[in-house]
Design an enzyme around this catalytic site. Structure first.
Site, PDB file in Angstrom:
ATOM      1  N   GLU A 103      -2.651  -1.218   1.720  1.00 38.05           N
ATOM      2  CA  GLU A 103      -1.724  -0.182   1.231  1.00 38.05           C
ATOM      3  C   GLU A 103      -0.284  -0.639   1.422  1.00 38.05           C
ATOM      4  O   GLU A 103       0.067  -1.194   2.469  1.00 38.05           O
ATOM      5  CB  GLU A 103      -1.990   1.099   2.007  1.00 38.05           C
ATOM      6  CG  GLU A 103      -1.910   2.348   1.196  1.00 38.05           C
ATOM      7  CD  GLU A 103      -2.992   2.475   0.127  1.00 38.05           C
ATOM      8  OE1 GLU A 103      -2.751   2.026  -1.017  1.00 38.05           O
ATOM      9  OE2 GLU A 103      -4.052   3.033   0.425  1.00 38.05           O
ATOM     10  N   ASP A 139       1.176  -4.124  -2.486  1.00 43.96           N
ATOM     11  CA  ASP A 139       1.255  -4.639  -3.879  1.00 43.96           C
ATOM     12  C   ASP A 139       2.678  -5.077  -4.229  1.00 43.96           C
ATOM     13  O   ASP A 139       2.887  -6.173  -4.751  1.00 43.96           O
ATOM     14  CB  ASP A 139       0.670  -3.655  -4.908  1.00 43.96           C
ATOM     15  CG  ASP A 139       1.359  -2.311  -5.021  1.00 43.96           C
ATOM     16  OD1 ASP A 139       2.125  -1.945  -4.099  1.00 43.96           O
ATOM     17  OD2 ASP A 139       1.135  -1.624  -6.036  1.00 43.96           O
ATOM     18  N   ASP A 167      -2.376   0.422  -8.915  1.00 42.04           N
ATOM     19  CA  ASP A 167      -3.145   1.475  -9.576  1.00 42.04           C
ATOM     20  C   ASP A 167      -3.541   1.064 -10.988  1.00 42.04           C
ATOM     21  O   ASP A 167      -4.675   1.285 -11.429  1.00 42.04           O
ATOM     22  CB  ASP A 167      -2.313   2.766  -9.643  1.00 42.04           C
ATOM     23  CG  ASP A 167      -1.727   3.134  -8.300  1.00 42.04           C
ATOM     24  OD1 ASP A 167      -2.297   2.714  -7.277  1.00 42.04           O
ATOM     25  OD2 ASP A 167      -0.699   3.826  -8.266  1.00 42.04           O
TER      26      ASP A 167
END
Ligand code: GLA
Length: 339
Positions: free
Chosen positions: A15, A18, A152
């Site tokens: 988390e 990215d 995502d």
């Protein structure tokens, strides 16, 4: 009638890595957004958000910028055209079953479904899915105002049944990792605190990571030495430590999955949550309560998913633990597609 579906995603681990050139391990889920599309003779888009009972209409030629869900539709139409992809006038109606603000990426689901629907209306060739993910992320960055990374969109557009995707964001390399859970289950629970990327601490964390990179003289935080964080002033040291330790936890999770050690996966989820709470400071009391309740219910590990500051919690349940009230089982499903 053209129909296209974009799935939401769950990030197993990795988390806030990215946009730091790091690693993540997401998968697409079977919930998402379905867009129905019909061509129109005029060069306009008429869009209906069925869940909200709201409408929008805008010309394909230079739509104005507006806030809310309309920014996604206008942004997708504009960014497709900016990429040289033809867009035709269309009537679009969409509905979703990923709660907005849940941290399961209703946004990427909507972007992916809109892209595929508009490509189908124009009978245009689909660009490769990494290019499409980048396009969707420009919509999010430039039209919606959230400086999100590619996690995502890559997950929604590249999901695979039964597999998670190890994504290396520095190389933009995707590697499927089988998610063989046997009788174990992954569940998500909504914390009750809604989050928005544009309005939460998300953009602030990104700015802190940029400052940490400048101080360390690296292009992205994942390029820093493992012990580099200690040299930074607070709170940048904690932010960098989260990113560097989280990258290591992604590969530890891949190894644990490959050797079937699900207890270890649970411990890694817990460690990820502790790092997000203490070093990244991206948790809120409602999320802490949801994590604690899942651990009490017997979860082997639990952590916040997505951008944080609210949203959902993910937990790994051993075979003998019942799915607690309010929790929903999640499993890796196929990618965004025409229906
Ligand atoms: C949100 C963003 C992603 C990623 C996660 C945190 O979901 O959209 O790009 O940064 O937060 O891992």
């Amino acid at each position: 009638m053209i129909r296209a579906f974009g799935p939401g995603r769950v990030n197993l681990i990795g988390e806030h890595t990215d946009y730091n050139g790091g690693l993540a391990l997401p998968f697409a889920i079977d919930r998402g957004v379905t867009v129905e599309a019909e061509p129109l003779a005029e060069s306009v888009i008429r869009a209906v958000a069925l869940d909200l009972g709201e409408e929008d209409e805008f010309p394909l030629d230079g739509p104005e910028r507006v806030p809310g869900w309309r920014a996604f539709v206008r942004g997708v139409a504009a960014e497709l055209q900016a990429a040289g992809i033809p867009v035709r006038g269309a009537r679009l109606a969409f509905r979703g079953d990923v709660p907005r603000g849940s941290g399961l990426s209703s946004s990427a689901a909507l972007e992916a479904a809109l892209c595929l629907a508009l490509l189908a209306v124009a009978e245009a060739d689909e660009p490769d899915r990494t290019a499409l993910a980048r396009l969707c992320s420009r919509v999010e960055n430039d039209w919606v105002g959230a400086e999100t990374g590619l996690l995502d969109q890559l997950a929604s557009l590249n999901g695979r049944e039964g597999q998670a995707l190890r994504i290396d964001f520095a190389a933009l390399a995707l590697e499927p990792v089988p998610l063989d859970l046997g009788a174990w289950r992954l569940v998500t629970v909504e914390s009750g605190a809604e989050h928005t990327h544009a309005g939460s601490g998300y953009n602030e964390r990104r700015a802190e990571c940029r400052a940490a990179c400048e101080a360390l003289g690296v292009e992205h935080l994942s390029a820093a030495e493992p012990d580099a964080a200690a040299a930074l002033p607070a709170p940048l040291d904690r932010r960098a430590r989260h990113v560097l330790t989280e990258n290591a936890r992604v590969d530890a999770t891949v190894a644990a999955l490959r050797s079937g050690d699900l207890d270890e996966v649970g411990r890694l989820l817990d460690a990820s949550h502790a790092s997000l709470r203490d070093d990244y400071e991206a948790s809120v009391p409602a999320v802490e309560r949801a994590v604690a309740a899942l651990r009490e219910a017997g979860a082997a590990g639990a952590r916040m998913v997505g951008g944080g500051f609210g949203g959902s919690v993910l937990a790994l349940l051993p075979p003998d633990v019942d799915v607690p009230d309010g929790a929903v089982a999640v499993a890796p499903g196929p990618p965004a597609r025409r229906l």
